[in-house]
Design an enzyme around this catalytic site. Structure first.
Site, short mmCIF file in Angstrom:
data_model
loop_
_atom_site.label_atom_id
_atom_site.label_comp_id
_atom_site.label_asym_id
_atom_site.label_seq_id
_atom_site.Cartn_x
_atom_site.Cartn_y
_atom_site.Cartn_z
CB CYS A 1 -0.90 -2.87 -8.56
SG CYS A 1 -1.07 -4.64 -7.96
CE LYS B 1 7.60 0.93 6.07
NZ LYS B 1 6.21 2.03 6.03
CD GLU C 1 4.32 5.94 5.50
OE1 GLU C 1 4.35 4.81 5.15
OE2 GLU C 1 5.14 6.90 5.03
P1 NAD Z 1 4.94 3.81 -1.93
O1 NAD Z 1 6.10 3.61 -2.74
O2 NAD Z 1 4.59 5.30 -1.56
O3 NAD Z 1 5.14 3.06 -0.48
C1 NAD Z 1 5.23 1.73 -0.42
C2 NAD Z 1 6.06 1.70 0.75
O4 NAD Z 1 7.40 2.38 0.74
C3 NAD Z 1 5.48 2.24 2.19
O5 NAD Z 1 5.74 1.08 3.43
C4 NAD Z 1 6.10 3.34 2.45
O6 NAD Z 1 6.53 3.63 3.85
C5 NAD Z 1 7.77 3.44 1.89
N1 NAD Z 1 8.30 4.35 1.55
C6 NAD Z 1 7.67 5.54 0.80
N2 NAD Z 1 8.50 6.31 0.38
C7 NAD Z 1 9.78 5.80 0.60
C8 NAD Z 1 11.03 6.22 0.38
N3 NAD Z 1 11.12 7.49 0.02
N4 NAD Z 1 12.15 5.33 1.00
C9 NAD Z 1 11.83 4.26 1.19
N5 NAD Z 1 10.68 3.92 1.52
C10 NAD Z 1 9.55 4.35 1.28
O7 NAD Z 1 3.42 3.07 -2.64
P2 NAD Z 1 2.13 3.37 -2.29
O8 NAD Z 1 1.86 4.73 -2.55
O9 NAD Z 1 1.94 3.03 -0.47
O10 NAD Z 1 1.41 2.32 -2.93
C11 NAD Z 1 0.85 2.68 -4.06
C12 NAD Z 1 1.95 2.03 -5.28
O11 NAD Z 1 1.98 0.62 -4.92
C13 NAD Z 1 1.36 2.07 -6.64
O12 NAD Z 1 2.38 2.35 -7.58
C14 NAD Z 1 1.01 0.50 -6.96
O13 NAD Z 1 0.87 0.25 -8.27
C15 NAD Z 1 1.98 -0.17 -6.34
N6 NAD Z 1 1.49 -1.44 -5.92
C16 NAD Z 1 2.19 -2.59 -6.69
C17 NAD Z 1 1.61 -3.70 -6.48
C18 NAD Z 1 2.43 -4.90 -7.38
O14 NAD Z 1 2.17 -6.16 -6.80
N7 NAD Z 1 3.16 -4.77 -8.40
C19 NAD Z 1 0.70 -4.03 -5.56
C20 NAD Z 1 0.03 -2.93 -4.93
C21 NAD Z 1 0.55 -1.79 -5.12
#
Ligand code: NAD
Length: 499
Positions: A280, A172, A175
């Site tokens: 990240c 998944k 989006e």
């Molecule tokens: P996000 O948390 O908004 O989304 C991640 C995933 O969760 C997406 O697939 C999204 O559809 C889903 N999602 C969003 N809201 C949700 C909810 N309320 N309930 C359940 N699922 C939900 O993250 P993002 O903005 O897409 O990515 C950036 C973030 O990811 C930053 O915080 C970054 O630091 C982190 N990140 C961490 C790593 C790591 O390895 N630690 C790597 C890359 C990115």
């Protein structure tokens, strides 16, 4: 309007009528809409995965590895097209988009060696006539939920190893940039992966919840922001699944007085502002040790920042492009305003930047703060934009304490010529991945990736042998074969007694 949809096994009926906008971050306009699936769609995808997985698991590991080899070749042959597609939805420049795909391919290269990684362990003669061996078996159906910022690398971290170890995998993706994962799934099919073994379901929270609750899914790998990572971890574990959930970050770069400042400035401008800070493993906090180091660094950083070129993501000379959408741009600018309000000194202000001809694009200029303190909320939280915050430290110990005490513990770097200081730092810092004169210490694919504290929930890291452990379960067999009159009777079975 162009519509982006799922990649499902043949015959899986679609459901879910909601749509989500996918932007062109360079222009600031909507370029497509992605169909959001629902729980009923997931249910049918899981049934298709369950039908396809046993034959895939029974395919010998060498043949599974051959699919990985062919997939790698196909991705390389389609690199230009994939990088352009990625960049058009994410906004990162083409060179960064290629890096995103390349880092994912390195995990596929690791997965090409899966027969070796799955060999298991063997003890001969653990007791009289008794041998013990262990094997790694696939979990069944795994799922991956991925963030917007690495739409190729992170899906490949997960799918490469989940598939090579014999699982079916349901992805998944975010989006916000959903096209590249679908393209990668098509290339996997072309490489010989049987239908139904890999599927991409598009969706948002509704789909995430359906994945977490589905009894047919054994394991969930998540990467995203920390609050959602924690939620995914709790709900997935509650449903009895194996879960690894990587979260946000606030990585610090410690600059010792003996560091090579030219090198540090060069590394910092790339690591803090590259990909508009949406990594990240970016380095958004710099900690110079002593005021003298801080003053010299600041003096060198300001002109280096002025030279950064912000451009559309297809501009080959641009250092970085727009951020992913208008909401994220507003969020980053909100954190800059917060930093000012909290009393940090805004040395370079990136707000209000516009690119001629692309006035509606989601561009943000680079910002530099000095005199940031650990008490400030803008320091404690992740900004995830082109903003570098300087926190001055009086000593090595003070500098070491900052990342160690921060809520996030993904990556950290130290810049120094002193081997003892570097060693001491690496051993004592309370952070999962450490760079010594390396600004973005992302481990190579055959090591594993994972932060500490609120940067990761769960115990097993991504990729490398930890990835193999995550996507398999260990079975241990203790065997004894009656001698059937062949031996001298020394192996006669004796019922074990206590004591
Ligand atoms: P996000 O948390 O908004 O989304 C991640 C995933 O969760 C997406 O697939 C999204 O559809 C889903 N999602 C969003 N809201 C949700 C909810 N309320 N309930 C359940 N699922 C939900 O993250 P993002 O903005 O897409 O990515 C950036 C973030 O990811 C930053 O915080 C970054 O630091 C982190 N990140 C961490 C790593 C790591 O390895 N630690 C790597 C890359 C990115």
């Amino acid at each position: 309007m162009r519509q982006i949809t799922h990649s499902l096994a043949p015959g899986v009926a679609l459901s879910g009528s909601r749509l989500s906008d996918v932007f062109d971050p360079n222009a600031g306009t909507v370029q497509a809409q992605v169909t959001l699936g629902d729980a009923a769609l997931l249910d049918r995808a899981v049934a298709a995965a369950a039908a396809a997985q046993p034959a895939w698991a029974a395919t010998n590991p060498q043949r599974r590895a051959r699919v990985m080899f062919e997939f790698k070749r196909l991705v390389e042959a389609n690199m230009e097209e994939l990088a352009r597609l990625l960049s058009s939805e994410h906004g990162k420049v083409i060179a960064d988009a290629k890096g995103d795909i390349q880092r994912g391919l390195e995990v596929i290269e690791f997965a090409c060696g899966i027969p070796h990684a799955l060999k298991g362990e063997y003890t001969q003669g653990a007791g009289p006539g008794i041998d013990v061996y262990s094997m790694r078996q696939p979990l069944g159906i795994g799922a991956g939920i991925t963030p917007f910022n690495f739409p190729a690398m992170i899906p490949l971290w997960m799918s490469g190893i989940a598939l090579a170890t014999g699982n079916a995998f349901i992805l998944k993706p975010s989006e916000r940039d959903p096209s590249v994962p679908v393209r990668l799934a098509e290339l996997f099919l072309e490489a010989g992966l049987p239908e139904g073994v890999l599927q991409v379901v598009q969706g948002d929270k509704e789909m995430v919840d359906a994945i977490l609750d589905h009894p047919g899914i054994s394991a969930v790998s998540f990467v995203g922001s920390s609050d959602i990572a924690h939620y995914v971890y709790r709900r997935g574990v509650e449903a009895g699944k194996r879960v690894q959930a990587m979260g946000g970050a606030k990585n610090h770069g410690i600059v010792m007085p003996d560091a090579d400042l030219d090198q540090v400035v060069n590394d910092l401008t790339g690591a803090a502002f590259g990909s508009a800070g949406e990594r990240c493993m970016a380095l958004p906090v710099v900690v110079p040790v002593t005021d003298k180091t801080a003053n010299e660094l600041r003096e060198a950083l300001v002109p280096a920042i002025a030279k950064l070129r912000i451009g559309v993501s297809t501009d080959a000379d641009a250092h970085y492009g727009p951020v992913v959408n208008a909401a994220h741009k507003a969020r980053v600018e909100g954190w800059i305003a917060k930093g000012v309000e909290e009393g940090a000194e805004l040395v370079v202000d990136g707000r209000g930047f516009t690119l001629q001809g692309h006035e509606q694009g989601f561009f943000i200029g680079p910002s530099l703060f000095d005199h940031v303190t650990p008490a400030m909320e803008s320091y404690r939280e992740e900004i995830f934009g082109p903003v570098l915050q300087m926190v001055r430290a009086a000593s090595f110990e003070e500098a070491l304490a900052l990342p160690s005490q921060h809520q996030y513990g993904n990556g950290v770097a130290i810049f120094t010529r002193n081997g003892h200081a570097a060693r001491e730092f690496a051993h004592r810092v309370n952070v999962g991945m450490v760079g010594i004169n390396v600004p973005i210490p992302v481990p190579v694919a055959y090591h594993s990736f994972g932060g500490w504290k609120r940067s990761a929930f769960g115990d097993i890291n991504q990729h490398g042998m930890e990835g193999v452990r995550f996507w398999t379960k260990t079975k241990t067999i203790t065997q004894r074969w009656p001698d059937g009159g062949v031996g001298d009777g020394a192996n006669a079975f004796v019922i074990p007694t206590m004591g």
